[in-house]
Design a protein around this motif. Structure first.
Motif, PDB file in Angstrom:
ATOM      1  N   LYS A 112      -9.824 -17.084 -17.292  1.00  9.55           N
ATOM      2  CA  LYS A 112      -9.679 -18.533 -17.432  1.00  9.55           C
ATOM      3  C   LYS A 112      -9.558 -18.816 -18.918  1.00  9.55           C
ATOM      4  O   LYS A 112     -10.468 -18.523 -19.696  1.00  9.55           O
ATOM      5  CB  LYS A 112     -10.897 -19.248 -16.854  1.00  9.55           C
ATOM      6  N   CYS A 113      -8.422 -19.350 -19.328  1.00  6.19           N
ATOM      7  CA  CYS A 113      -8.158 -19.577 -20.742  1.00  6.19           C
ATOM      8  C   CYS A 113      -8.333 -21.047 -21.082  1.00  6.19           C
ATOM      9  O   CYS A 113      -7.786 -21.923 -20.404  1.00  6.19           O
ATOM     10  CB  CYS A 113      -6.742 -19.129 -21.102  1.00  6.19           C
ATOM     11  N   LEU A 114      -9.095 -21.313 -22.129  1.00  8.78           N
ATOM     12  CA  LEU A 114      -9.364 -22.667 -22.580  1.00  8.78           C
ATOM     13  C   LEU A 114      -8.466 -22.969 -23.773  1.00  8.78           C
ATOM     14  O   LEU A 114      -8.468 -22.224 -24.751  1.00  8.78           O
ATOM     15  CB  LEU A 114     -10.838 -22.807 -22.967  1.00  8.78           C
ATOM     16  N   ILE A 115      -7.693 -24.024 -23.676  1.00  6.11           N
ATOM     17  CA  ILE A 115      -6.691 -24.345 -24.684  1.00  6.11           C
ATOM     18  C   ILE A 115      -7.157 -25.504 -25.545  1.00  6.11           C
ATOM     19  O   ILE A 115      -7.648 -26.509 -25.040  1.00  6.11           O
ATOM     20  CB  ILE A 115      -5.348 -24.707 -24.027  1.00  6.11           C
ATOM     21  N   GLY A 116      -7.017 -25.359 -26.861  1.00  2.00           N
ATOM     22  CA  GLY A 116      -7.390 -26.419 -27.773  1.00  2.00           C
ATOM     23  C   GLY A 116      -6.379 -27.555 -27.758  1.00  2.00           C
ATOM     24  O   GLY A 116      -5.293 -27.456 -27.179  1.00  2.00           O
ATOM     25  N   LYS A 117      -6.726 -28.652 -28.413  1.00  2.40           N
ATOM     26  CA  LYS A 117      -5.858 -29.824 -28.415  1.00  2.40           C
ATOM     27  C   LYS A 117      -4.518 -29.555 -29.091  1.00  2.40           C
ATOM     28  O   LYS A 117      -3.544 -30.265 -28.841  1.00  2.40           O
ATOM     29  CB  LYS A 117      -6.570 -30.987 -29.116  1.00  2.40           C
ATOM     30  N   ASP A 118      -4.487 -28.548 -29.951  1.00  4.10           N
ATOM     31  CA  ASP A 118      -3.226 -28.228 -30.628  1.00  4.10           C
ATOM     32  C   ASP A 118      -2.410 -27.199 -29.859  1.00  4.10           C
ATOM     33  O   ASP A 118      -1.382 -26.731 -30.330  1.00  4.10           O
ATOM     34  CB  ASP A 118      -3.497 -27.716 -32.043  1.00  4.10           C
ATOM     35  N   GLY A 119      -2.880 -26.824 -28.653  1.00  2.00           N
ATOM     36  CA  GLY A 119      -2.150 -25.877 -27.839  1.00  2.00           C
ATOM     37  C   GLY A 119      -2.540 -24.434 -28.072  1.00  2.00           C
ATOM     38  O   GLY A 119      -1.987 -23.535 -27.436  1.00  2.00           O
ATOM     39  N   SER A 120      -3.493 -24.170 -28.964  1.00  2.00           N
ATOM     40  CA  SER A 120      -3.895 -22.795 -29.256  1.00  2.00           C
ATOM     41  C   SER A 120      -5.056 -22.374 -28.359  1.00  2.00           C
ATOM     42  O   SER A 120      -5.811 -23.195 -27.851  1.00  2.00           O
ATOM     43  CB  SER A 120      -4.299 -22.659 -30.724  1.00  2.00           C
ATOM     44  N   LEU A 121      -5.190 -21.077 -28.179  1.00  2.00           N
ATOM     45  CA  LEU A 121      -6.284 -20.532 -27.380  1.00  2.00           C
ATOM     46  C   LEU A 121      -7.587 -20.683 -28.149  1.00  2.00           C
ATOM     47  O   LEU A 121      -7.729 -20.168 -29.257  1.00  2.00           O
ATOM     48  CB  LEU A 121      -6.014 -19.059 -27.083  1.00  2.00           C
ATOM     49  N   SER A 122      -8.572 -21.380 -27.569  1.00  2.00           N
ATOM     50  CA  SER A 122      -9.851 -21.571 -28.237  1.00  2.00           C
ATOM     51  C   SER A 122     -10.945 -20.700 -27.652  1.00  2.00           C
ATOM     52  O   SER A 122     -11.893 -20.338 -28.344  1.00  2.00           O
ATOM     53  CB  SER A 122     -10.277 -23.044 -28.173  1.00  2.00           C
ATOM     54  N   ALA A 123     -10.843 -20.378 -26.361  1.00  2.00           N
ATOM     55  CA  ALA A 123     -11.845 -19.525 -25.722  1.00  2.00           C
ATOM     56  C   ALA A 123     -11.257 -18.931 -24.460  1.00  2.00           C
ATOM     57  O   ALA A 123     -10.280 -19.439 -23.902  1.00  2.00           O
ATOM     58  CB  ALA A 123     -13.110 -20.320 -25.411  1.00  2.00           C
ATOM     59  N   GLU A 124     -11.885 -17.838 -24.004  1.00  2.00           N
ATOM     60  CA  GLU A 124     -11.408 -17.172 -22.799  1.00  2.00           C
ATOM     61  C   GLU A 124     -12.593 -16.590 -22.042  1.00  2.00           C
ATOM     62  O   GLU A 124     -13.492 -15.998 -22.638  1.00  2.00           O
ATOM     63  CB  GLU A 124     -10.435 -16.051 -23.164  1.00  2.00           C
ATOM     64  N   ILE A 125     -12.599 -16.790 -20.726  1.00  2.00           N
ATOM     65  CA  ILE A 125     -13.577 -16.141 -19.856  1.00  2.00           C
ATOM     66  C   ILE A 125     -12.825 -15.075 -19.078  1.00  2.00           C
ATOM     67  O   ILE A 125     -11.862 -15.376 -18.374  1.00  2.00           O
ATOM     68  CB  ILE A 125     -14.231 -17.140 -18.883  1.00  2.00           C
ATOM     69  N   MET A 126     -13.262 -13.816 -19.201  1.00  2.00           N
ATOM     70  CA  MET A 126     -12.603 -12.698 -18.542  1.00  2.00           C
ATOM     71  C   MET A 126     -13.546 -12.093 -17.501  1.00  2.00           C
ATOM     72  O   MET A 126     -14.630 -11.614 -17.835  1.00  2.00           O
ATOM     73  CB  MET A 126     -12.220 -11.632 -19.569  1.00  2.00           C
ATOM     74  N   PHE A 127     -13.157 -12.173 -16.235  1.00  2.00           N
ATOM     75  CA  PHE A 127     -13.952 -11.618 -15.145  1.00  2.00           C
ATOM     76  C   PHE A 127     -13.444 -10.221 -14.812  1.00  2.00           C
ATOM     77  O   PHE A 127     -12.264 -10.029 -14.539  1.00  2.00           O
ATOM     78  CB  PHE A 127     -13.851 -12.511 -13.897  1.00  2.00           C
ATOM     79  N   ARG A 128     -14.352  -9.232 -14.818  1.00  2.00           N
ATOM     80  CA  ARG A 128     -14.018  -7.865 -14.471  1.00  2.00           C
ATOM     81  C   ARG A 128     -14.906  -7.389 -13.326  1.00  2.00           C
ATOM     82  O   ARG A 128     -15.786  -8.124 -12.868  1.00  2.00           O
ATOM     83  CB  ARG A 128     -14.172  -6.949 -15.690  1.00  2.00           C
ATOM     84  N   LYS A 129     -14.695  -6.166 -12.890  1.00  2.00           N
ATOM     85  CA  LYS A 129     -15.413  -5.644 -11.724  1.00  2.00           C
ATOM     86  C   LYS A 129     -16.916  -5.653 -11.927  1.00  2.00           C
ATOM     87  O   LYS A 129     -17.678  -6.044 -11.028  1.00  2.00           O
ATOM     88  CB  LYS A 129     -14.939  -4.230 -11.408  1.00  2.00           C
ATOM     89  N   ASP A 130     -17.385  -5.231 -13.093  1.00  2.00           N
ATOM     90  CA  ASP A 130     -18.817  -5.083 -13.327  1.00  2.00           C
ATOM     91  C   ASP A 130     -19.370  -5.978 -14.420  1.00  2.00           C
ATOM     92  O   ASP A 130     -20.572  -5.972 -14.681  1.00  2.00           O
ATOM     93  CB  ASP A 130     -19.150  -3.624 -13.669  1.00  2.00           C
TER      94      ASP A 130
END
Length: 283
Positions: free
Chosen positions: A231-249
């Protein structure tokens, strides 16, 4: 919010453990507008609770080759194989600093690291003294000139503060689409193919709050079980500000903007962590 440059995102991909994740060859650079509270309140609270204080700003590190670093360590009584290890490669090299059997710092180089100009980044590792809340470790990456690139907090999958998010490792794209429809969100779906697999990308717009979120499901060619869901969180300027990465473990939460005060001494950093409800850390 500062615009995130390609250096930080490229380093994140380079340092993240990879498992046949498909390359997106049709990436869109369309500008997105998104509210800063895109993560639900309890998730945002969890971010504060697990915030990790970064080290105090230091002078720009002296650039040295990987062999010069090795010589310095040996001159201070460090033993290769016990206190540090190194690996040289054609495309990248690294020297790992070890304390109490754990890697606490990695010096990274491009190429074989034989020249001081090859020095690329420093990766610091922090380990919680109390892992009962699921936080396994925190990795912070600084560039060769001391600039902050990103910080990744790594959690046990079942204890992650994000386990009840709209997506997780088991979520299928079709399930997400149903949830988005029920919430009144509009969305588009694209699939990008590569040699080792493919990525399903869903970009959603919620007209209730003008939020845009990008979700990615990465699959290997020979399986319908995802390598990862993000799940990628995008800043107001369109840039990537944060990311949640779900993996198996495990679940990784990465931020590209340093929100933790850097002008704190050791005691102040510990007080900051404790006041935000975070576990005790070895700092």
């Amino acid at each position: 919010m500062e615009k995130i440059n390609s250096v930080s995102t490229n380093l994140l991909q380079k340092f993240r453990p990879q498992a046949s994740v498909a390359d997106d060859k049709n990436n869109s650079n369309a500008t997105a507008t998104i509210a800063p509270d895109i993560v639900k309140k309890e998730t945002a609270d969890a971010v504060k609770a697990y915030a990790i204080a970064a080290p105090k700003p230091k002078p720009v590190p002296e650039k040295k080759s990987i062999d010069e670093l090795k010589t310095d360590l040996i001159s201070h009584g460090k033993v290769e194989g016990k206190d540090f290890t190194l690996r040289k490669g054609q495309s990248d090299s690294q020297l790992n600093i070890i304390e109490d059997g754990k890697t606490v710092k990695v010096y990274r180089f491009v190429g074989n690291g034989e020249n001081k100009e090859d020095f690329e980044a420093i990766q610091n590792f922090f380990y919680p003294l109390d892992s009962s809340k699921g936080l396994k470790q925190v990795e912070t990456v600084y560039g060769a000139d001391g600039e902050f690139h990103f910080r990744t907090s790594i959690y046990e999958k079942d204890k992650s503060p994000y386990k009840d998010d709209i997506v997780n490792f088991e979520t299928r794209p079709e399930e997400l689409e149903e949830k988005l429809k029920a919430d009144g969100s509009k969305f588009s779906r694209d699939t990008a193919y590569a040699d080792l697999g493919y990525t399903v990308k869903i970009t959603a717009f919620n007209p209730k709050n003008d939020e845009i979120t990008r979700y990615e499901f990465s699959y290997p060619n020979d399986s319908d079980t995802a390598n990862s869901v993000s799940k990628c969180l995008i800043g107001k300027d369109g840039s990537l500000s944060a990311e949640i990465m779900f993996r198996k473990d495990e679940t990784n939460y990465t931020v590209f903007t340093n929100l933790i005060p850097e002008n704190l001494n050791r005691e102040e950093r510990m007080a900051f962590i404790l006041s935000h409800g975070g576990p005790g850390l070895r700092v």
